[in-house]
Design a protein around this motif. Structure first.
Motif, PDB file in Angstrom:
ATOM      1  N   ARG A   1       0.843  -1.191   0.000  1.00 37.39           N
ATOM      2  CA  ARG A   1       0.000   0.000   0.000  1.00 37.39           C
ATOM      3  C   ARG A   1       0.881   1.245   0.000  1.00 37.39           C
ATOM      4  NH1 ARG A   1      -2.541  -4.220  -0.116  1.00 37.39           N
ATOM      5  NH2 ARG A   1      -4.630  -4.552   0.793  1.00 37.39           N
ATOM      6  N   LYS A   2       0.583   2.185  -0.877  1.00 31.94           N
ATOM      7  CA  LYS A   2       1.324   3.433  -0.928  1.00 31.94           C
ATOM      8  C   LYS A   2       0.921   4.322   0.248  1.00 31.94           C
ATOM      9  CE  LYS A   2       1.684   3.397  -5.973  1.00 31.94           C
ATOM     10  NZ  LYS A   2       1.351   4.116  -7.230  1.00 31.94           N
TER      11      LYS A   2
ATOM     12  N   GLU B   1       0.072   7.318   0.283  1.00 34.43           N
ATOM     13  CA  GLU B   1      -1.071   8.167  -0.051  1.00 34.43           C
ATOM     14  C   GLU B   1      -2.399   7.451   0.133  1.00 34.43           C
ATOM     15  OE1 GLU B   1       1.274   7.607  -3.317  1.00 34.43           O
ATOM     16  OE2 GLU B   1       2.378   8.104  -1.490  1.00 34.43           O
TER      17      GLU B   1
ATOM     18  N   GLU C   1       3.947   5.718   5.770  1.00 31.18           N
ATOM     19  CA  GLU C   1       5.104   6.294   5.095  1.00 31.18           C
ATOM     20  C   GLU C   1       6.393   5.738   5.675  1.00 31.18           C
ATOM     21  OE1 GLU C   1       7.087  10.665   4.075  1.00 31.18           O
ATOM     22  OE2 GLU C   1       5.644  10.482   5.712  1.00 31.18           O
TER      23      GLU C   1
ATOM     24  N   ARG D   1       6.863   1.885   4.813  1.00 31.79           N
ATOM     25  CA  ARG D   1       7.349   1.650   3.456  1.00 31.79           C
ATOM     26  C   ARG D   1       8.849   1.942   3.343  1.00 31.79           C
ATOM     27  NH1 ARG D   1       3.813   1.420  -1.108  1.00 31.79           N
ATOM     28  NH2 ARG D   1       5.754   1.669  -2.271  1.00 31.79           N
TER      29      ARG D   1
END
Length: 403
Positions: free
Chosen positions: A119-120, A122, A169, A172
């Protein structure tokens, strides 16, 4: 051509930096590069702040320290040849990384956690807490494991309660392959020493054992030119007498150990059942401890109602699991608690933009890891320092034009 008397050369502006840590040195170099006269006031006898490396046989920092190559901080340091030699990370397949999950040591994280890594950032909402959002995405088990894992980059006892965007964030970036994290050989002191040398060579005046803790003194300095307060947020709050300088941070127990070497010790042990991280730093950098010894550092976040002893007990339990017989090999140990000194954490509904503003008015600017600047860990200090100097010198030029 030389300047005529009708067009004299502009007088270099004076910039004062309070604090000689990473943010202060970044601000000093940036201001000097812009042609300013710079003075740094550091309260301690050495520069570096929380990036200082301890002197003696064991080269330790205040908890795990790494430079991440995914942001502008890395490029800025590299362009100025400030990074220096880096310790080589061991290959993942041979690094003996283990995850404490459901009471056992495992080699791989739960599949649901791996799915979450796709999942990004954003996709994660600012207004929801991470645990609620991640549970909806991959289920409770994967969400909890991911939240506990990312304590290594938040130092927080309950990352699942923080903003989903903030945590995702960091998750990741902390799990990228190849890794973004890099370790300066010899500890962070090598980077600080290079920054200090560059500042001195550029004419920056450095005054150590120079504590500025009076609003009157600050006002006198600000009358000479812009001032960048590059201290911890509590110190800035006291100096500026501004109770609005508040932001969430974390408490964590820091344990440093030196063990006699033994073949087969783990490189990293991450606790996915609770928050906690143990790393053998001599795996990649033998210079951190004497020959025949291993330097191991544990970081165990603790809740407001937990004590240092609680964190130490949890660390000892993880050490028992990952490093059997470690007590018989122990040659040195140090336990401490870092309280509110581990950077900003953003609660649901907030982002870095909601943190205390850099421009405080009257020629005073903030830099540090809990102010309104983006980035991961030390990158916040770096980004805020650049922004503080940019604002300071821009406002100064505007003031000169309007005079």
């Amino acid at each position: 051509m030389p300047h005529s008397s009708k067009n004299p050369a502009p007088t270099p502006r004076t910039v004062t930096i309070i604090g000689g840590g990473l943010a202060g040195l970044t601000a000093a170099i940036t201001a000097a590069e812009a042609g300013a006269r710079v003075t740094v006031h550091e309260a301690h006898h050495t520069l570096g702040g929380r990036a200082r490396t301890a002197e003696g046989p064991y080269l330790t920092n205040e908890g795990p320290h790494a430079l991440y190559n995914g942001g502008p901080h890395w490029a800025w340091l590299k362009q100025r040849d400030l990074i220096g030699p880096l310790a080589s990370l061991p290959p993942i397949e041979g690094s003996r990384l283990r995850l404490h999950h459901q009471g056992s040591l495992r080699r791989t994280p739960p599949l649901a956690m791996l799915k979450l890594l796709r999942r990004k950032p954003e996709q994660a909402p600012v207004e929801l807490d991470f645990m609620t959002w991640a549970t909806g995405e991959v289920g409770q088990e994967g969400a909890r494991a991911a939240a506990h894992y990312i304590a290594v980059a938040t130092f927080h006892h309950d990352p699942g309660s923080l903003s989903a965007r903030f945590v995702q964030e960091r998750l990741r970036r902390a799990t990228k392959l190849p890794p973004e994290a890099h370790y300066p050989r010899g500890g962070w002191a090598s980077v600080i020493d290079r920054m200090a040398t560059l500042a001195w060579n550029m004419g920056v005046r450095v005054e150590t054992l120079s504590r500025i803790d009076s609003l009157d003194t600050l006002g006198s300095l600000a009358a000479q030119g812009p001032v960048v307060v590059a201290t911890s947020l509590p110190a800035a709050r006291h100096l500026l007498q501004d109770d609005t300088l508040q932001w969430e941070s974390a408490r964590t127990t820091l344990i440093d150990l030196a063990l006699n070497s033994r073949k087969g010790d783990l490189f990293v042990l991450s606790d996915l059942d609770r928050t906690g991280w143990i790393e053998r730093f001599t795996t990649q950098d033998r210079s951190l401890a004497p020959h025949g010894q291993e330097l191991i550092q544990a970081q165990i976040p603790i809740a407001p109602d937990e004590s240092k002893a609680d964190g130490v007990a949890r660390a000892d339990h993880l050490l028992d699991l990952g490093y059997p017989g470690w007590r018989d090999r122990l040659v040195w140990r140090r336990d401490a608690v870092s309280n509110g000194r581990t950077g900003a954490v953003d609660l649901p509904g907030t982002t870095w933009r909601d943190r205390p503003a850099i421009d405080r008015g009257n020629g005073v600017y903030l830099a540090g890891d809990q102010v309104a600047a983006p980035g991961l860990l030390s990158e916040v200090s770096f980004n805020s320092a650049l922004e503080a100097v940019t604002l300071a010198l821009t406002h100064t030029r505007l003031d000169l034009k309007s005079a």
